[in-house]
Design a protein around this motif. Sequence first.
Motif, short mmCIF file in Angstrom:
data_model
loop_
_atom_site.label_atom_id
_atom_site.label_comp_id
_atom_site.label_asym_id
_atom_site.label_seq_id
_atom_site.Cartn_x
_atom_site.Cartn_y
_atom_site.Cartn_z
N LEU A 5 6.25 -1.63 -3.26
CA LEU A 5 5.50 -1.93 -1.91
C LEU A 5 4.58 -1.06 -1.61
O LEU A 5 3.33 -1.28 -1.23
N ILE A 6 4.72 0.33 -1.99
CA ILE A 6 3.83 1.43 -1.82
C ILE A 6 2.56 1.14 -2.92
O ILE A 6 1.60 1.40 -2.43
N PHE A 7 3.14 0.59 -4.07
CA PHE A 7 1.82 0.47 -5.03
C PHE A 7 0.97 -0.60 -4.60
O PHE A 7 -0.06 -0.55 -4.83
N VAL A 8 1.51 -1.78 -3.96
CA VAL A 8 0.93 -2.88 -3.61
C VAL A 8 -0.04 -2.36 -2.49
O VAL A 8 -1.20 -2.87 -2.42
N THR A 9 0.35 -1.74 -1.53
CA THR A 9 -0.13 -1.37 -0.15
C THR A 9 -1.51 -0.39 -0.93
O THR A 9 -2.48 -0.61 -0.42
N VAL A 10 -1.15 0.51 -1.68
CA VAL A 10 -2.12 1.38 -2.06
C VAL A 10 -3.32 0.60 -2.84
O VAL A 10 -4.67 0.60 -2.73
N TRP A 11 -2.70 -0.61 -3.73
CA TRP A 11 -3.84 -1.34 -4.51
C TRP A 11 -4.88 -2.06 -3.59
O TRP A 11 -5.75 -2.43 -3.67
N VAL A 12 -4.05 -2.54 -2.41
CA VAL A 12 -4.72 -3.51 -1.50
C VAL A 12 -5.85 -2.46 -0.58
O VAL A 12 -7.15 -2.87 -0.67
N VAL A 13 -5.43 -1.33 -0.58
CA VAL A 13 -6.44 -0.46 0.21
C VAL A 13 -7.72 0.20 -0.61
O VAL A 13 -8.62 -0.11 0.02
N CYS A 14 -7.36 0.34 -1.75
CA CYS A 14 -8.37 0.56 -2.70
C CYS A 14 -9.14 -0.69 -2.96
O CYS A 14 -10.65 -0.42 -3.01
N ALA A 15 -8.61 -1.79 -3.01
CA ALA A 15 -9.33 -3.00 -3.37
C ALA A 15 -10.36 -3.16 -1.97
O ALA A 15 -11.54 -3.75 -1.97
N ALA A 16 -9.98 -3.20 -0.74
CA ALA A 16 -10.64 -3.38 0.42
C ALA A 16 -11.77 -2.27 0.34
O ALA A 16 -12.96 -2.60 0.82
N ILE A 17 -11.55 -0.97 -0.01
CA ILE A 17 -12.58 0.14 0.02
C ILE A 17 -13.74 -0.37 -0.94
O ILE A 17 -14.92 -0.16 -0.72
N VAL A 18 -13.54 -0.79 -2.06
CA VAL A 18 -14.22 -1.29 -3.28
C VAL A 18 -15.27 -2.52 -2.56
O VAL A 18 -16.30 -2.35 -2.79
N ALA A 19 -14.51 -3.43 -2.34
CA ALA A 19 -15.23 -4.54 -1.66
C ALA A 19 -15.99 -4.06 -0.54
O ALA A 19 -17.28 -4.72 -0.42
N GLY A 20 -15.81 -3.24 0.60
CA GLY A 20 -16.63 -2.87 1.36
C GLY A 20 -17.93 -1.96 0.92
O GLY A 20 -18.99 -2.32 1.20
N VAL A 21 -17.76 -1.20 -0.38
CA VAL A 21 -18.78 -0.17 -0.90
C VAL A 21 -19.67 -1.57 -1.49
O VAL A 21 -20.82 -1.36 -1.25
#
Length: 53
Positions: A5-21
């Motif tokens: 769950l922690i890994f998936v949460t971190v992955w989604v947060v990183c993906a959201a940051i990359v998408a925003g950038v």
Amino acid sequence: MTGLLIFVTVWVVCAAIVAGVLGRVAHRGDTEELGSTFDWDIDTLDHEVSNDN
């Protein structure tokens, strides 16, 4: 299970940051490289183009 769950949460947060950038980079590229500083109103453009035919 908690680790997954922690890994998936971190992955989604990183993906959201990359998408925003990437979105900001694409928008900046459109405005600076193409010289376009306009905010396009797609509905108005579609109406004008359909009346040209």
